[in-house]
Design a protein around this motif. Structure first.
Motif, mmCIF file in Angstrom:
data_model
loop_
_atom_site.group_PDB
_atom_site.id
_atom_site.type_symbol
_atom_site.label_atom_id
_atom_site.label_comp_id
_atom_site.label_asym_id
_atom_site.label_seq_id
_atom_site.Cartn_x
_atom_site.Cartn_y
_atom_site.Cartn_z
ATOM 1 N N ARG A 1 0.844 -1.176 0.000
ATOM 2 C CA ARG A 1 0.000 0.000 0.000
ATOM 3 C C ARG A 1 0.892 1.243 0.000
ATOM 4 N N VAL A 2 0.380 2.295 -0.622
ATOM 5 C CA VAL A 2 0.990 3.610 -0.481
ATOM 6 C C VAL A 2 -0.041 4.489 0.212
ATOM 7 N N ARG A 3 0.428 5.494 0.921
ATOM 8 C CA ARG A 3 -0.470 6.354 1.679
ATOM 9 C C ARG A 3 0.008 7.793 1.579
ATOM 10 N N MET A 4 -0.860 8.701 1.930
ATOM 11 C CA MET A 4 -0.464 10.095 1.975
ATOM 12 C C MET A 4 0.435 10.316 3.189
ATOM 13 N N PRO A 5 1.435 11.198 3.074
ATOM 14 C CA PRO A 5 2.338 11.417 4.204
ATOM 15 C C PRO A 5 1.657 12.169 5.334
ATOM 16 N N ILE A 6 2.071 11.867 6.573
ATOM 17 C CA ILE A 6 1.607 12.665 7.704
ATOM 18 C C ILE A 6 2.428 13.956 7.738
ATOM 19 N N GLN A 7 2.043 14.874 8.596
ATOM 20 C CA GLN A 7 2.662 16.197 8.608
ATOM 21 C C GLN A 7 4.178 16.136 8.822
ATOM 22 N N SER A 8 4.622 15.318 9.749
ATOM 23 C CA SER A 8 6.058 15.233 10.031
ATOM 24 C C SER A 8 6.829 14.664 8.841
ATOM 25 N N GLU A 9 6.221 13.705 8.135
ATOM 26 C CA GLU A 9 6.865 13.135 6.952
ATOM 27 C C GLU A 9 6.948 14.152 5.828
ATOM 28 N N GLN A 10 5.885 14.935 5.655
ATOM 29 C CA GLN A 10 5.898 15.959 4.615
ATOM 30 C C GLN A 10 6.964 17.004 4.916
ATOM 31 N N ALA A 11 7.105 17.352 6.189
ATOM 32 C CA ALA A 11 8.142 18.316 6.584
ATOM 33 C C ALA A 11 9.528 17.754 6.293
ATOM 34 N N MET A 12 9.712 16.462 6.521
ATOM 35 C CA MET A 12 10.995 15.817 6.234
ATOM 36 C C MET A 12 11.285 15.850 4.728
ATOM 37 N N VAL A 13 10.256 15.551 3.931
ATOM 38 C CA VAL A 13 10.422 15.564 2.474
ATOM 39 C C VAL A 13 10.777 16.967 1.984
ATOM 40 N N ASP A 14 10.093 17.978 2.510
ATOM 41 C CA ASP A 14 10.370 19.360 2.121
ATOM 42 C C ASP A 14 11.808 19.744 2.465
ATOM 43 N N ASN A 15 12.264 19.320 3.629
ATOM 44 C CA ASN A 15 13.630 19.620 4.055
ATOM 45 C C ASN A 15 14.648 18.925 3.150
ATOM 46 N N LYS A 16 14.399 17.648 2.850
ATOM 47 C CA LYS A 16 15.297 16.902 1.974
ATOM 48 C C LYS A 16 15.310 17.503 0.569
ATOM 49 N N LYS A 17 14.151 17.955 0.116
ATOM 50 C CA LYS A 17 14.062 18.577 -1.207
ATOM 51 C C LYS A 17 14.889 19.855 -1.252
ATOM 52 N N ASN A 18 14.810 20.667 -0.202
ATOM 53 C CA ASN A 18 15.591 21.909 -0.143
ATOM 54 C C ASN A 18 17.084 21.609 -0.156
ATOM 55 N N MET A 19 17.481 20.571 0.580
ATOM 56 C CA MET A 19 18.887 20.182 0.605
ATOM 57 C C MET A 19 19.341 19.685 -0.765
ATOM 58 N N ALA A 20 18.470 18.924 -1.431
ATOM 59 C CA ALA A 20 18.788 18.417 -2.762
ATOM 60 C C ALA A 20 18.920 19.567 -3.756
ATOM 61 N N GLN A 21 18.057 20.571 -3.622
ATOM 62 C CA GLN A 21 18.128 21.724 -4.517
ATOM 63 C C GLN A 21 19.471 22.444 -4.382
ATOM 64 N N LEU A 22 19.918 22.627 -3.154
ATOM 65 C CA LEU A 22 21.210 23.277 -2.933
ATOM 66 C C LEU A 22 22.345 22.450 -3.535
ATOM 67 N N GLU A 23 22.228 21.132 -3.399
ATOM 68 C CA GLU A 23 23.257 20.249 -3.966
ATOM 69 C C GLU A 23 23.257 20.324 -5.490
ATOM 70 N N TYR A 24 22.068 20.277 -6.097
ATOM 71 C CA TYR A 24 21.972 20.334 -7.558
ATOM 72 C C TYR A 24 22.515 21.658 -8.093
ATOM 73 N N LEU A 25 22.229 22.757 -7.380
ATOM 74 C CA LEU A 25 22.661 24.074 -7.835
ATOM 75 C C LEU A 25 24.182 24.191 -7.863
ATOM 76 N N ARG A 26 24.857 23.412 -7.019
ATOM 77 C CA ARG A 26 26.318 23.449 -6.983
ATOM 78 C C ARG A 26 26.952 22.591 -8.078
ATOM 79 N N GLN A 27 26.142 21.751 -8.698
ATOM 80 C CA GLN A 27 26.680 20.845 -9.701
ATOM 81 C C GLN A 27 26.893 21.552 -11.037
ATOM 82 N N GLU A 28 27.963 21.184 -11.701
ATOM 83 C CA GLU A 28 28.250 21.758 -13.015
ATOM 84 C C GLU A 28 27.164 21.349 -14.006
ATOM 85 N N GLY A 29 26.724 22.309 -14.793
ATOM 86 C CA GLY A 29 25.714 22.014 -15.802
ATOM 87 C C GLY A 29 24.286 22.115 -15.316
ATOM 88 N N CYS A 30 24.093 22.545 -14.067
ATOM 89 C CA CYS A 30 22.727 22.708 -13.556
ATOM 90 C C CYS A 30 21.983 23.720 -14.419
#
Length: 208
Positions: free
Chosen positions: A41-70
């Motif tokens: 089964r898949v389910r909708m994330p609870i609030q704490s999980e969504q906050a974790m995903v948002d945080n990880k996404k922000n970190m990933a964005q910073l990492e991608y922006l530092r990569q050559e060719g972004c």
């Protein structure tokens, strides 16, 4: 994208088109499905999980922006157009026109009367044809824009949500399938793609 990735995208869109999601059942913001005789089964994330995903996404964005060719989606769209590889704007215009035609066909089918020259069979065939054209446009746009920052972040977000929100039923109990992203990435692509497609479908329905 390579041919394998294009096929995975096609399979995901096929899953999204299926009304029953191959025996999938939606209950209480959860969607149950079967892969290789196992119940997931898949389910909708609870609030704490969504906050974790948002945080990880922000970190990933910073990492991608530092990569050559972004490159951003807007920049990539312009480059594709300049070199004559693909015109995203024209593809979007075609998509909008086809969507209008599809709505018109649905209306004709819903209000079918005996004096209408278009038969139900012809109308249904036209609907299938338009849906296939829309699918092809979606695949082509996604393929061409896959290297963009926004597309990479969208893919990361869906994968991380799938990691957190996919469970397997064992002895009548639901257990999380993957504990880490490394576990997720080592998993058979048939399961991860199916789970990701189901998560995407649930998110789309939530926004509608």
């Amino acid at each position: 994208m390579e041919n394998k990735e294009q096929q995975l995208l096609t399979d995901s869109i096929r899953d999204l088109e299926m009304n029953d999601f191959s025996n999938g059942i939606v209950q209480d913001n959860k969607l149950v499905f079967i892969v290789a005789d196992k119940t997931y089964r898949v389910r909708m994330p609870i609030q704490s999980e969504q906050a974790m995903v948002d945080n990880k996404k922000n970190m990933a964005q910073l990492e991608y922006l530092r990569q050559e060719g972004c490159i951003t989606r807007k920049q990539l769209t312009q480059q594709l157009k300049n070199v004559g590889v693909f015109d995203v704007d024209k593809a979007e215009e075609s998509r909008e026109q086809l969507t209008k035609e599809l709505k018109q066909m649905w209306f004709i089918l819903a209000t079918k009367s005996s004096d209408n020259k278009m038969s139900i069979e012809d109308c249904s065939a036209k609907i299938v044809k338009i849906q296939n054209e829309l699918k092809n446009i979606a695949i082509e746009v996604a393929t061409q824009l896959a290297p963009s920052l926004e597309s990479r972040l969208e893919k990361f977000t869906i994968e991380y949500l799938t990691l957190l929100c996919t469970d397997v039923q064992v002895d009548g109990k639901w257990n999380r399938v993957w504990n880490t992203m490394e576990d997720f990435q080592k998993e058979d692509s048939g399961l991860t793609e199916r789970a990701s497609a189901n998560i995407t479908w649930m998110l789309l329905n939530k926004r509608m």
